[in-house]
Scaffold this active site. Sequence first.
Site, PDB file in Angstrom:
ATOM      1  N   ASP A 370      30.164   6.381  77.796  1.00  0.00           N
ATOM      2  CA  ASP A 370      31.445   5.702  77.602  1.00  0.00           C
ATOM      3  C   ASP A 370      31.991   5.792  76.184  1.00  0.00           C
ATOM      4  OD1 ASP A 370      32.016   4.952  80.187  1.00  0.00           O
ATOM      5  OD2 ASP A 370      30.952   3.054  80.050  1.00  0.00           O
ATOM      6  N   TYR A 458      34.650  -1.665  84.106  1.00  0.00           N
ATOM      7  CA  TYR A 458      33.660  -2.495  83.438  1.00  0.00           C
ATOM      8  C   TYR A 458      34.176  -3.057  82.127  1.00  0.00           C
ATOM      9  CZ  TYR A 458      29.007  -3.233  85.225  1.00  0.00           C
ATOM     10  OH  TYR A 458      27.933  -3.747  85.893  1.00  0.00           O
TER      11      TYR A 458
HETATM   12 CU    CU Z   1      26.388  -2.945  85.939  1.00  0.00          CU
END
Ligand code: CU
Length: 727
Positions: A370, A458
């Site tokens: 990420d 997320y």
């Molecule tokens: Cu997770």
Amino acid sequence: MEVASFQRLCYLLLIGLVILVSIRSWFLHVEETNFIDCSIYSPWCTFKNRFQATSNIFLDTQRPTSRDHQTHHPHHPLDPLTIQEINKALSILQSHPPFISSFPAIHSLVLEEPHKPQVLNWKKGDPLPPRAASVIAFSQGHSHILSVDLNTAQVTLHEINEGSGYPILTRDDVAVALSTPFADAEFNRTILARGVELADLTCVPLAPGWYGAKEEGRRLVKVQCFSNRGTANYYMRPIEGLTVTVDVDQKKVVHLSNTGSDIPIPKAQNTDYRQVAQNDPPQMLPINPISMEQPKGPSFQVENGHLIKWANWEFHLKPDPRAGVVVSRAMVRDSETGRMRSVMYKGMASELFVPYMDPTEGWYFKTYLDAGEYGMGLTALPLDPLNDCPRYSYYMDAVFVAADGSPYVRPNMVCVFERYAGEIGWRHAESPIWGKKIREVRPKVTLVVRMAASVGNYDYIIDWEFQTDGLIRIKVGLSGMLLVKGTPYKNMNQVPKEEDMYGTLVSENVIGVIHDHFINFYLDMDIDDSNNSFVKVHLTKVDTSPGESPRKSYMSAKRQVVKTEKDAQIKLKLYDPSEFHVINPSRRSIVGNPSGYKVVPGGTAASLLDHNDPPQLRSAFTNNQIWVTPYNRSEEWAGGLFAFQSKGENTLGVWSDRDRPIENKDIVLWYTMGFHHVPCQEDFPIMPTVISSFDLKPVNFFDRNPILRASPNVEKDLPICRPASAA
Ligand SMILES: [Cu+2]
């Protein structure tokens, strides 16, 4: 014209019409809706974040602080580039001969930090060391690495990346990735066949990872789509099995995989997490409004926007597009002498690896890096005052650079606040039975630096928490949405026993796929000075001799100074434990112990993937929890400088295997925190935050408890507040 030819012509015209209508309808939606202002929120519009035709977007742009970035000047050698400096770097690049005829896309343009001795020798009031920009650009298949000297207006370095991997995607790349499928007739047919209208479509650009020669040599993005009809939480409504692979330089679909036509799109009902969508009250007793009050204001100071001074701590803080935040020159005041002492030269999140544990067609590639693929800072949106950060927080803006090289401001990206959570700094009470009435307790107040990255579905909340006892706690919170997989099953009683679903049925037709999160921190510890050593303090059982003691065994601590890198590749072991210290062998305490800090792991997890699995090769930094390397300016990103589609040949695991000497040298500590995530129903439709942390804790750094003379709380000093509505 023959009938067959006429039919062919009609068919071709029909396909052309469908493509035109699709492109037009998509772009019309973009124009007509209240789309985010990409001049300000540029990279927010990009990367793995939503990029959608209809707008369910709410951004609180309330700004507790207001700064004029146009006229801001740097005051510290590590201050990030200002808007003026970015514009200057851009104009120098525009007249750089190789770029005159064709200007590249700018993927990163940040301060090139001065060499360490220049920063260490710099004192407030001195002229700043020469300012320079470090640039990563991409043009015609090549990644360019440049240094731009802002004082001499020269490009002082221009290299081409010869290894694998590409820089972070730009907004333009993402726009190409997401618009290209709409020009593909098969994609449009597939969407309609799944019963989804184009206006209800939200697609996300996914990094493809690296899986061998088939996808090498070109920048690819895998596009997957969701239905946003009836919910803001489109992540819970996947169009399962549809993956469109787009070459973002050729601007064409290179592959379309459609394997899930028999899988229904999960329903929208009960997926929306927003307050406006909650119709029923919570099933719990109400909690009264709660807040920490500071009538005299916070105790910390922010000097020239980036130098934080609080209690016995002082450090430099700056936002970073890739790391999120960078903490530099962290120094703590000696409790006895009052002198400022160095603890850490630089600390930051270096990479974040998120592999999903589903080897099937639409999922195997989901093994994200990420930080290197999307950017922890680029995906960090403005914080929400009173909810992300308490009252009296200081908010720091970021100045980042768009793909065309122009600067933009990301407001309120980082917050700094004091935290009192009812915890205890130290205490002791004596029973009156001994004739002494002693009850000495000290409250614990800490200083927190916080940012929150929303990397697509997320959310990662990263805290750097400073304690007055010298401890630094680095905390990572996970929230946001699961990446889910559509399934025909509505209940576990429908699932054959032998079937591996690769996850948990968290709602009807929704599987939360098992995955990991590994976040690596780069920690350039400089305990009292740059030259440090890494010491393993091995805890072992010692057996007593027969008759020596009623005890058969005891535990002993044996110190071993580590000589080279390989011996500092540490796997944590519960039943064969060690402490891990970074010490300054030249600086002794009052009783002769070397001054040091230890890294104290918290709850963590190790990767179970095969070391030769392609994603694990790229993320070899997760093979150990702790690494120590000699300081090297070019070794900062554990997953490599060019992480996107990289093979992992230039990463922490490779550097460390060189086995260089690390004793009494300027060394860097790397710590990988891990989470195994087997989803559960409570994670649906949005996850309650899961937190883990690790500490950097002083060991024999201070001559005694540094908060011995801290004051207790006294009733008369504390504010008594009324609700704002009653004031
Ligand atoms: Cu997770």
